[in-house]
Each structure stands twice: as C-alpha cells, then as structure tokens.
Write a protein that holds these residues in place. Structure first.
Motif, PDB file in Angstrom:
ATOM      1  N   SER A  20      61.548  11.366 -54.862  1.00  0.00           N
ATOM      2  CA  SER A  20      62.334  12.368 -54.149  1.00  0.00           C
ATOM      3  C   SER A  20      63.257  11.686 -53.153  1.00  0.00           C
ATOM      4  O   SER A  20      62.794  11.102 -52.173  1.00  0.00           O
ATOM      5  CB  SER A  20      61.412  13.341 -53.408  1.00  0.00           C
ATOM      6  N   PRO A  21      64.583  11.730 -53.384  1.00  0.00           N
ATOM      7  CA  PRO A  21      65.499  11.105 -52.420  1.00  0.00           C
ATOM      8  C   PRO A  21      65.437  11.733 -51.044  1.00  0.00           C
ATOM      9  O   PRO A  21      65.552  11.033 -50.032  1.00  0.00           O
ATOM     10  CB  PRO A  21      66.877  11.294 -53.070  1.00  0.00           C
ATOM     11  N   LEU A  22      65.230  13.059 -50.962  1.00  0.00           N
ATOM     12  CA  LEU A  22      65.173  13.698 -49.655  1.00  0.00           C
ATOM     13  C   LEU A  22      63.908  13.295 -48.903  1.00  0.00           C
ATOM     14  O   LEU A  22      63.946  13.039 -47.692  1.00  0.00           O
ATOM     15  CB  LEU A  22      65.231  15.223 -49.813  1.00  0.00           C
ATOM     16  N   ALA A  23      62.779  13.233 -49.610  1.00  0.00           N
ATOM     17  CA  ALA A  23      61.544  12.786 -48.964  1.00  0.00           C
ATOM     18  C   ALA A  23      61.681  11.337 -48.503  1.00  0.00           C
ATOM     19  O   ALA A  23      61.205  10.967 -47.423  1.00  0.00           O
ATOM     20  CB  ALA A  23      60.363  12.933 -49.921  1.00  0.00           C
ATOM     21  N   GLU A  24      62.337  10.508 -49.308  1.00  0.00           N
ATOM     22  CA  GLU A  24      62.528   9.108 -48.921  1.00  0.00           C
ATOM     23  C   GLU A  24      63.448   9.007 -47.708  1.00  0.00           C
ATOM     24  O   GLU A  24      63.248   8.157 -46.836  1.00  0.00           O
ATOM     25  CB  GLU A  24      63.093   8.314 -50.096  1.00  0.00           C
ATOM     26  N   MET A  25      64.432   9.901 -47.617  1.00  0.00           N
ATOM     27  CA  MET A  25      65.272   9.910 -46.421  1.00  0.00           C
ATOM     28  C   MET A  25      64.443  10.282 -45.205  1.00  0.00           C
ATOM     29  O   MET A  25      64.610   9.704 -44.113  1.00  0.00           O
ATOM     30  CB  MET A  25      66.444  10.873 -46.560  1.00  0.00           C
ATOM     31  N   GLY A  26      63.529  11.242 -45.358  1.00  0.00           N
ATOM     32  CA  GLY A  26      62.665  11.608 -44.248  1.00  0.00           C
ATOM     33  C   GLY A  26      61.846  10.418 -43.770  1.00  0.00           C
ATOM     34  O   GLY A  26      61.675  10.198 -42.564  1.00  0.00           O
ATOM     35  N   MET A  27      61.337   9.632 -44.716  1.00  0.00           N
ATOM     36  CA  MET A  27      60.579   8.440 -44.354  1.00  0.00           C
ATOM     37  C   MET A  27      61.473   7.402 -43.670  1.00  0.00           C
ATOM     38  O   MET A  27      61.049   6.707 -42.751  1.00  0.00           O
ATOM     39  CB  MET A  27      59.913   7.830 -45.590  1.00  0.00           C
ATOM     40  N   ALA A  28      62.711   7.293 -44.130  1.00  0.00           N
ATOM     41  CA  ALA A  28      63.645   6.360 -43.504  1.00  0.00           C
ATOM     42  C   ALA A  28      63.914   6.761 -42.049  1.00  0.00           C
ATOM     43  O   ALA A  28      63.923   5.915 -41.142  1.00  0.00           O
ATOM     44  CB  ALA A  28      64.953   6.313 -44.295  1.00  0.00           C
ATOM     45  N   LEU A  29      64.121   8.049 -41.815  1.00  0.00           N
ATOM     46  CA  LEU A  29      64.356   8.538 -40.456  1.00  0.00           C
ATOM     47  C   LEU A  29      63.122   8.320 -39.576  1.00  0.00           C
ATOM     48  O   LEU A  29      63.239   7.962 -38.404  1.00  0.00           O
ATOM     49  CB  LEU A  29      64.727  10.022 -40.494  1.00  0.00           C
ATOM     50  N   THR A  86      58.732  24.022 -59.126  1.00  0.00           N
ATOM     51  CA  THR A  86      60.020  23.349 -59.011  1.00  0.00           C
ATOM     52  C   THR A  86      59.780  21.898 -58.620  1.00  0.00           C
ATOM     53  O   THR A  86      58.977  21.604 -57.729  1.00  0.00           O
ATOM     54  CB  THR A  86      60.898  24.035 -57.949  1.00  0.00           C
ATOM     55  N   LEU A  87      60.481  20.984 -59.284  1.00  0.00           N
ATOM     56  CA  LEU A  87      60.317  19.560 -59.013  1.00  0.00           C
ATOM     57  C   LEU A  87      61.432  19.063 -58.097  1.00  0.00           C
ATOM     58  O   LEU A  87      62.512  19.658 -58.032  1.00  0.00           O
ATOM     59  CB  LEU A  87      60.335  18.773 -60.322  1.00  0.00           C
ATOM     60  N   PRO A  88      61.197  17.963 -57.384  1.00  0.00           N
ATOM     61  CA  PRO A  88      62.255  17.382 -56.549  1.00  0.00           C
ATOM     62  C   PRO A  88      63.487  17.060 -57.377  1.00  0.00           C
ATOM     63  O   PRO A  88      63.394  16.743 -58.573  1.00  0.00           O
ATOM     64  CB  PRO A  88      61.603  16.096 -56.003  1.00  0.00           C
ATOM     65  N   GLY A  89      64.646  17.131 -56.746  1.00  0.00           N
ATOM     66  CA  GLY A  89      65.885  16.840 -57.443  1.00  0.00           C
ATOM     67  C   GLY A  89      66.080  15.349 -57.655  1.00  0.00           C
ATOM     68  O   GLY A  89      65.472  14.516 -56.973  1.00  0.00           O
ATOM     69  N   ALA A  90      66.953  15.013 -58.580  1.00  0.00           N
ATOM     70  CA  ALA A  90      67.214  13.607 -58.889  1.00  0.00           C
ATOM     71  C   ALA A  90      68.150  12.963 -57.876  1.00  0.00           C
ATOM     72  O   ALA A  90      68.169  11.744 -57.726  1.00  0.00           O
ATOM     73  CB  ALA A  90      67.809  13.481 -60.293  1.00  0.00           C
ATOM     74  N   THR A  91      68.947  13.796 -57.178  1.00  0.00           N
ATOM     75  CA  THR A  91      69.896  13.277 -56.189  1.00  0.00           C
ATOM     76  C   THR A  91      69.678  13.980 -54.864  1.00  0.00           C
ATOM     77  O   THR A  91      69.061  15.053 -54.798  1.00  0.00           O
ATOM     78  CB  THR A  91      71.347  13.493 -56.636  1.00  0.00           C
ATOM     79  N   LEU A  92      70.205  13.389 -53.819  1.00  0.00           N
ATOM     80  CA  LEU A  92      70.085  14.003 -52.499  1.00  0.00           C
ATOM     81  C   LEU A  92      70.775  15.364 -52.473  1.00  0.00           C
ATOM     82  O   LEU A  92      70.251  16.325 -51.891  1.00  0.00           O
ATOM     83  CB  LEU A  92      70.685  13.075 -51.444  1.00  0.00           C
ATOM     84  N   THR A  93      71.925  15.471 -53.113  1.00  0.00           N
ATOM     85  CA  THR A  93      72.645  16.745 -53.138  1.00  0.00           C
ATOM     86  C   THR A  93      71.815  17.835 -53.808  1.00  0.00           C
ATOM     87  O   THR A  93      71.746  18.972 -53.320  1.00  0.00           O
ATOM     88  CB  THR A  93      73.989  16.587 -53.870  1.00  0.00           C
TER      89      THR A  93
END
Length: 368
Positions: A20-29, A86-93
């Motif tokens: 999940s790109p959004l979950a990974e962004m959350g971890m980055a933040l 529903t599964l996580p999206g492939a892109t952040l958008t």
C-alpha cells in the motif's frame, strides 16, 4: 495481552497480501517525526528533514498527530469501504481516491483516534454530532498545544475542507520525497507479497503468518489470529477480507487495524535490524519481573562473573539452599540463566547474551 482477529469461515482466497503506497507514506511520515523509533533510517530521515521546504514542514506539524504516536487508519482507507472487500490501490492517487470515498464521519473518527483510544474498537457515538465527544476531543488536543486545538476544531467544524487540505499535503509530500522512496521500495514490497501469497497457497495460513512475524500466530482451531502486543483488541473478518500489508519502513512496529466495522488488516515490516525472533510480551514480562527482585539482582552479580553451584551461592549470600533454588528457578524460567552439569555438580551462569538484549527487547516490545 494481544490483538485477536476472528477469521471463522474465512476462505483462503479472501486473505490478500498487498503493498500500500499510502500506508507506506504514513510510515515514512512517522519515521520523520519519530526518528528515534527507526535508528536504521537515520540517514534517510536526516537527509529529508534538512532539505524539506519550511512551509511544508510547518504544515506537517499541524497534522502530525495522525502519524507521530498512533498510525491513523486514514492511511488505510480501503479497510473502511463498505463490504470490507476493497484492496489497497496500486498508486498513491488510487489510494487517495479511496480516502475520498470514506464518509466525513469515518474520516473524522479515524483522524481523531488519538482522542478516542477507549472507544476505538467499539464506536458508539457520532463524533461530529455528539457535543460531549467534540468537547473531549478538544480537551485532549489542548494537551498537545494551541496548534493542535486549532486543527482539531477545523476538523470538527469543516471535515471536507480538512480532507481537501490533507490530500494536497500528501501530494506535496509525494513530490518532495515520497515518490523517490516508493520507487525504491515498491519492487521489494511486491516481491515479499508474492512470496507470502505463495506460502499461503502451498503451506497454508499458519506458515504464512509465521513468516510475517514471530509475534503473529494462528490458534489450534484455525479460527483466531493473535498478534502479540502490549495492548488488547478484537476484530472479526466476517464475510470480508483479511489484508496483510508489507512495509519497508515499519520496523519495529507491527500494526493491526481492528476498528469496528472496518476490514481487519496487519501491516508488518519485511526486514528487521533486530532479532529474527524477539521474545513474546509474556517472556519479556517474566524477564523484567525476575530481575526486579533485589536478591535475584545480587545473584546475577555472581552469575555474570562465572558458573556457580547452588551450594556456593547459598554460602556467598547467607541463605538456605532451597531459598537459592527458588530464585534460580525464577531466573531459569525467564530464560536468564543457563545450567550445565560439571561432574557431580550442577552449575548456573547468567546468559549475558539474553540480558544484553533486554533494552532492545523492551523497546521492540513497547513499539510493536
């Protein structure tokens, strides 16, 4: 203590391993706001922080409660979509589009998680409509400063505006640093997802969960997943999915989504600079309790220097052999000492490798 997920009736095809790109962004933040949690990322966090635009850094401070102490469920919006399949999206958008599909109440409920710990798993009030809950959220926000109060007030008064602001903030983060991170880690995450999926197919859920983390297990009935954490919680898949989300930035955190009405999810680190098999919360508690007793602390001073028999320890400490044996039994049960036979005698010695890891084990346990 643990978080349990009831998977009764869950078919194998409803268990998905998806990056999940959004979950990974959350971890980055989170790593940027709490670099001490992620010493292995120190070079990256320092580099990003020093070149971050000051205006963007200020805006990140406004909403950092979403990722500093608690990884907010707003970073896993797929879990909140009706039907729980529903599964996580492939892109952040794509994932931000899923975030837009959550209701205002869902968004606010997830965003204010830090004020609602006691009702996380069983929400009974509408946080937008209930005056007492609004007041409580503002009171708790006040403990974190004036800026936090202002943001929480805006969130409660005008959720659509904050949602737009939040989406724009994440897009700016993507442009500033996250797109480079995702380009670097997405193939690694996809490879891990394929590996875990193949384990599921060939060896079953128990084997796959063991590969996810030694802290995740399946009970003998095959109906309950337990995640060993210093917290308690419960979720059930019902007729929905169970989603496993690999993260490259997450260690030492093992995050479990068990919000009422949302799809259960487990986000797990795919690599760890620590132990491959850290002790369970129960083992950690046993070890720390064993060392808390003053007599056992004095025994450890002896046992750290060499091997001793019960009789020798009895003489050195002016205690009876049975008393010494009872203390040694506690230390041995906690895995802190080793015992070996030397001729007719049994000798005991402190396991320095285990004791030396206690600090790291404790940190890993409380951050898991």
């Amino acid at each position: 203590m643990s978080v349990s997920i009831d998977i009764t009736g869950l078919a194998p095809e409803r268990i998905r391993v998806v990056p999940s790109p959004l979950a990974e962004m959350g971890m980055a933040l989170h790593a940027l706001s709490e670099p001490a949690h992620h010493p292995g990322l120190q070079g990256w966090t320092t580099s990003v922080s020093t070149r971050l635009d000051p205006c963007l850094a200020d805006r990140l401070c406004e909403a950092d409660f979403l990722w500093r102490t608690t990884f907010s469920d707003v970073f896993t919006p797929a879990a909140g979509i009706a039907g729980r399949r529903t599964l996580p999206g492939a892109t952040l958008t794509e994932e931000l589009d899923l975030l837009d599909k959550l209701s205002d109440e869902q968004f606010v409920d997830a965003a204010l998680e830090f004020t609602c710990q006691s009702t996380y798993a069983s929400r009974t009030v509408d946080r937008l409509a209930d005056p007492r809950t609004r007041e409580r959220a503002l009171d708790l926000a006040a403990t974190r400063g004036v800026q936090q109060v202002r943001f929480t007030q805006r969130l409660l008064d005008d959720p659509p505006a904050i949602r737009t602001w939040f989406r724009e903030l994440l897009m700016e983060c993507d442009e500033a640093f996250f797109s480079d991170v995702w380009a670097r880690v997405q193939h690694q995450l996809a490879a891990d997802a394929r590996h875990k999926t193949e384990l599921l197919r060939r060896k079953g859920l128990r084997e796959a969960l063991g590969a996810v983390s030694t802290a995740v297990s399946l009970d003998e009935t095959g109906r309950t997943i337990s995640v060993d954490k210093i917290t308690q919680g419960f979720a059930e898949t019902g007729d929905g999915y169970l989603v496993l989300i690999p993260t490259s930035l997450g260690w030492p955190h093992l995050w479990v989504l068990h919000r009422a009405g949302w799809q259960p999810s487990i986000m797990y680190p795919i690599s760890s600079p620590g132990l491959s098999a850290p002790p369970s919360v129960e083992q950690l508690t046993l070890r720390m309790s064993a060392l808390a007793h003053p007599v056992r602390m004095r025994l450890c001073r002896h046992l750290a220097r060499g091997s001793y028999t019960t009789s020798e320890l009895s003489d050195a400490h002016g205690m009876s052999a049975p008393e010494i044996s009872r203390h040694l039994s506690v230390l041995k049960k906690a895995g802190l000492i080793t015992t070996r036979r030397h001729g007719r005698y049994m000798q005991h010695q402190l396991d320095l490798s285990v004791v030396s890891r206690l600090g790291g084990d404790f940190i890993e346990g409380v951050l898991r």
